[in-house]
Design an enzyme around this catalytic site. Structure first.
Site, PDB file in Angstrom:
ATOM      1  N   GLU A 165      -8.855  -0.968  14.851  1.00 41.90           N
ATOM      2  CA  GLU A 165      -8.969  -2.535  14.273  1.00 41.90           C
ATOM      3  C   GLU A 165      -9.561  -3.737  15.621  1.00 41.90           C
ATOM      4  O   GLU A 165      -9.146  -4.986  15.419  1.00 41.90           O
ATOM      5  CB  GLU A 165      -8.035  -3.223  13.425  1.00 41.90           C
ATOM      6  CG  GLU A 165      -7.791  -2.527  12.211  1.00 41.90           C
ATOM      7  CD  GLU A 165      -6.602  -3.280  11.102  1.00 41.90           C
ATOM      8  OE1 GLU A 165      -5.986  -4.425  11.505  1.00 41.90           O
ATOM      9  OE2 GLU A 165      -5.742  -2.121  10.525  1.00 41.90           O
ATOM     10  N   GLU A 271      -6.685   5.716   5.674  1.00 38.33           N
ATOM     11  CA  GLU A 271      -5.931   4.649   5.223  1.00 38.33           C
ATOM     12  C   GLU A 271      -6.163   4.669   3.438  1.00 38.33           C
ATOM     13  O   GLU A 271      -6.307   3.628   3.281  1.00 38.33           O
ATOM     14  CB  GLU A 271      -5.323   3.853   5.975  1.00 38.33           C
ATOM     15  CG  GLU A 271      -4.805   3.351   7.053  1.00 38.33           C
ATOM     16  CD  GLU A 271      -4.852   2.880   7.728  1.00 38.33           C
ATOM     17  OE1 GLU A 271      -5.535   1.644   7.096  1.00 38.33           O
ATOM     18  OE2 GLU A 271      -4.758   2.379   8.855  1.00 38.33           O
TER      19      GLU A 271
HETATM   20  O1  G3I Z   1      11.509  -0.665   5.880  1.00 40.67           O
HETATM   21  C1  G3I Z   1      12.105  -2.101   7.155  1.00 40.67           C
HETATM   22  C2  G3I Z   1      13.216  -2.364   6.228  1.00 40.67           C
HETATM   23  O2  G3I Z   1      14.184  -1.949   6.063  1.00 40.67           O
HETATM   24  C3  G3I Z   1      13.238  -4.196   6.943  1.00 40.67           C
HETATM   25  O3  G3I Z   1      14.347  -5.050   6.799  1.00 40.67           O
HETATM   26  C4  G3I Z   1      11.999  -4.846   7.126  1.00 40.67           C
HETATM   27  C5  G3I Z   1      11.892  -6.409   7.786  1.00 40.67           C
HETATM   28  O4  G3I Z   1      12.460  -7.123   9.005  1.00 40.67           O
HETATM   29  O5  G3I Z   1      10.956  -3.811   7.727  1.00 40.67           O
HETATM   30  C6  G3I Z   1      10.982  -3.201   6.477  1.00 40.67           C
HETATM   31  O6  G3I Z   1       9.708  -2.370   7.530  1.00 40.67           O
HETATM   32  C7  G3I Z   1       8.531  -2.986   7.799  1.00 40.67           C
HETATM   33  C8  G3I Z   1       7.620  -1.472   6.653  1.00 40.67           C
HETATM   34  O7  G3I Z   1       5.955  -2.050   6.682  1.00 40.67           O
HETATM   35  C9  G3I Z   1       8.176  -0.947   5.886  1.00 40.67           C
HETATM   36  O8  G3I Z   1       8.477  -2.322   4.807  1.00 40.67           O
HETATM   37  C10 G3I Z   1       7.813  -3.701   8.569  1.00 40.67           C
HETATM   38  O9  G3I Z   1       8.795  -4.680   8.933  1.00 40.67           O
HETATM   39  C11 G3I Z   1       6.723  -4.098   8.427  1.00 40.67           C
HETATM   40  O10 G3I Z   1       6.215  -4.770   9.333  1.00 40.67           O
HETATM   41  C12 G3I Z   1       5.529  -2.725   7.981  1.00 40.67           C
HETATM   42  O11 G3I Z   1       3.835  -2.827   7.740  1.00 40.67           O
HETATM   43  C13 G3I Z   1       3.504  -2.311   7.840  1.00 40.67           C
HETATM   44  C14 G3I Z   1       1.838  -3.083   8.657  1.00 40.67           C
HETATM   45  O12 G3I Z   1       1.240  -2.300   8.851  1.00 40.67           O
HETATM   46  C15 G3I Z   1       2.536  -3.522   9.751  1.00 40.67           C
HETATM   47  O13 G3I Z   1       3.205  -1.918  10.703  1.00 40.67           O
HETATM   48  C16 G3I Z   1       2.814  -1.203   6.328  1.00 40.67           C
HETATM   49  O14 G3I Z   1       3.620  -0.711   5.425  1.00 40.67           O
HETATM   50  C17 G3I Z   1       1.784  -0.516   6.610  1.00 40.67           C
HETATM   51  O15 G3I Z   1       0.910  -0.214   5.505  1.00 40.67           O
HETATM   52  C18 G3I Z   1       1.274  -1.199   7.502  1.00 40.67           C
HETATM   53  O16 G3I Z   1      -0.278  -0.488   7.563  1.00 40.67           O
HETATM   54  C19 G3I Z   1      -1.863  -1.193   8.193  1.00 40.67           C
HETATM   55  C20 G3I Z   1      -2.181   0.128   9.052  1.00 40.67           C
HETATM   56  O17 G3I Z   1      -1.234   0.121   9.984  1.00 40.67           O
HETATM   57  C21 G3I Z   1      -3.113  -0.271   9.963  1.00 40.67           C
HETATM   58  N1  G3I Z   1      -3.950  -0.677   8.747  1.00 40.67           N
HETATM   59  C22 G3I Z   1      -4.044  -1.924   7.645  1.00 40.67           C
HETATM   60  C23 G3I Z   1      -2.319  -1.115   7.227  1.00 40.67           C
HETATM   61  C24 G3I Z   1      -1.936  -2.532   6.042  1.00 40.67           C
HETATM   62  O18 G3I Z   1      -1.478  -3.737   6.417  1.00 40.67           O
END
Ligand code: G3I
Length: 357
Positions: A165, A271
């Site tokens: 991105e 994705e």
């Molecule tokens: O699982 C932990 C949990 O144990 C903890 O209590 C909580 C609070 O810290 O965090 C949880 O993890 C989160 C995870 O998603 C699972 O839900 C992370 O903080 C959070 O940052 C993470 O967000 C991910 C995001 O990218 C940032 O990395 C999303 O799952 C994921 O779907 C999203 O994916 C992105 C792609 O990488 C790039 N394209 C867009 C896409 C959607 O934003």
């Protein structure tokens, strides 16, 4: 007695029929949301290209999840646990636990692991975002991170989204700490650092919106043209494909695919999710939207099939069950964007995928 019973039965039948003699029980012209669909083949058996799933280490402890994962998919992407903010805890400090769990699972199961993502403005650890050293020191830390991670996993991770991105929603280069501190050529530098670490690694550029935002697509293609002219090593592109049941038109998706194929680049639908409630006009997953999602899935798989086999890197879904999707929190609407219900039932979208092959 017998006649009164027959009369009573006739009255009951007549009461159940409407004016044109049809039964009052509606004949569903649109399948119910699960439609009683029972698949005859798994996605990975049906497809001639890798079919991937974005997953999380915690999910891999649950048999109900891994049973479906193992049966249907042969490629894994870490939804978030192979990103820099998880792995890179300090300039020379690394947390390999979560990423190891995912890579080890893939190795055990004979599944390809696609690395996502080495450089992304949304996964910069705070200590690096606020790094007070020189720009040269910043770049050395990024280079060292890229090469440490690529070298750590070697061929256990077949490919990497090197930069994710880099373009903003107006199509220009996104203002990030990487741009600010490494300069306008930072994307090329990151690809070169990754290539130096591993001559065989498949290196991808990954982005969203490139199948509907003409400015973003144009700028991405211009970057790829420049890279190919300069010999910057890029092997493929991830089109994220966060789309809806009715947007964008398939012709826009096909155009982006064709432009990448023209350049000899591998194409990863990286994705995939298909929102069925983008306008928030439904509160339950209707048969009509289930059918629309099936049809949409079929057409994007048909578009993918137009890619020459050697450029088909695969189709990866961004979550397994509807309830796992990031979209629900992100958009705030009820949403059913994926292939499986929360009870792991195959949805009509699965049927659409198989029929699109
Ligand atoms: O699982 C932990 C949990 O144990 C903890 O209590 C909580 C609070 O810290 O965090 C949880 O993890 C989160 C995870 O998603 C699972 O839900 C992370 O903080 C959070 O940052 C993470 O967000 C991910 C995001 O990218 C940032 O990395 C999303 O799952 C994921 O779907 C999203 O994916 C992105 C792609 O990488 C790039 N394209 C867009 C896409 C959607 O934003």
């Amino acid at each position: 007695m017998r006649y009164s019973f027959i009369i009573l039965l006739s009255i009951c039948i007549l009461a159940c029929e409407n004016s044109d003699g049809q039964s009052d029980t509606p004949t569903p012209t649109i399948p119910t949301v699960d439609a009683g669909y029972t698949p005859e083949v798994s996605l990975k058996e049906a497809a001639s290209f890798p079919v991937g799933m974005a997953t999380q280490a915690a999910y891999l402890d649950f048999f109900s999840y891994t049973d479906v994962l193992d049966k249907e998919f042969n490629s894994l992407t870490a939804e978030y646990q192979m990103k820099q903010n998880i792995i890179h805890t300090g300039p020379t400090a690394y947390n390999w636990g979560p990423s190891d769990a995912l890579v080890n699972y893939g190795r055990r199961k004979g599944m390809r692991v696609h690395g996502h993502a080495l450089v992304w403005h949304q996964s910069v650890p705070d200590w690096l975002e606020n790094f007070e050293g020189t720009d040269a020191e910043f770049e050395e830390i990024v280079k060292s991170y890229i090469q440490t991670v690529v070298n750590k996993y070697g061929t256990d991770v077949a490919s990497w989204d090197v930069v994710n991105e880099a373009f903003n929603d107006q199509g220009g280069i996104r203002e990030t700490v990487f741009l600010e501190r490494m300069g306008t050529d930072y994307v090329a530098k990151c690809f070169q650092y990754a290539r130096e670490a591993n001559p065989d690694m498949l290196l991808f550029y990954n982005d969203y919106g490139t199948v509907w935002d003409q400015a973003k697509l144009t700028n991405m293609l211009a970057m790829l043209n420049d890279f190919q002219k300069r010999g910057i090593p890029v092997d493929g592109v991830g089109l994220q494909m966060h789309i809806t049941y009715n947007f964008p038109e398939i012709s826009r998706i096909q155009f982006a695919v064709d432009e990448l194929v023209k350049r000899g680049l591998k194409v990863h639908f990286s994705e995939v999710d298909i929102r069925v409630n983008p306008d928030g006009d439904i509160s339950t997953f209707t048969g009509e939207r289930a059918k629309a999602q099936e049809d949409r899935m079929r057409e994007i798989v048909q578009a993918y099939q137009t890619i020459p086999p050697d450029l088909q890197f695969g189709i990866t879904f961004w979550g397994l069950r509807d309830g796992d999707s990031w979209l629900i929190n992100f958009w705030g609407n009820p949403e059913w964007p994926l292939l499986f219900t929360d009870a792991y039932q195959h949805k009509l979208a699965h049927k659409g995928f198989v029929e699109g092959l």
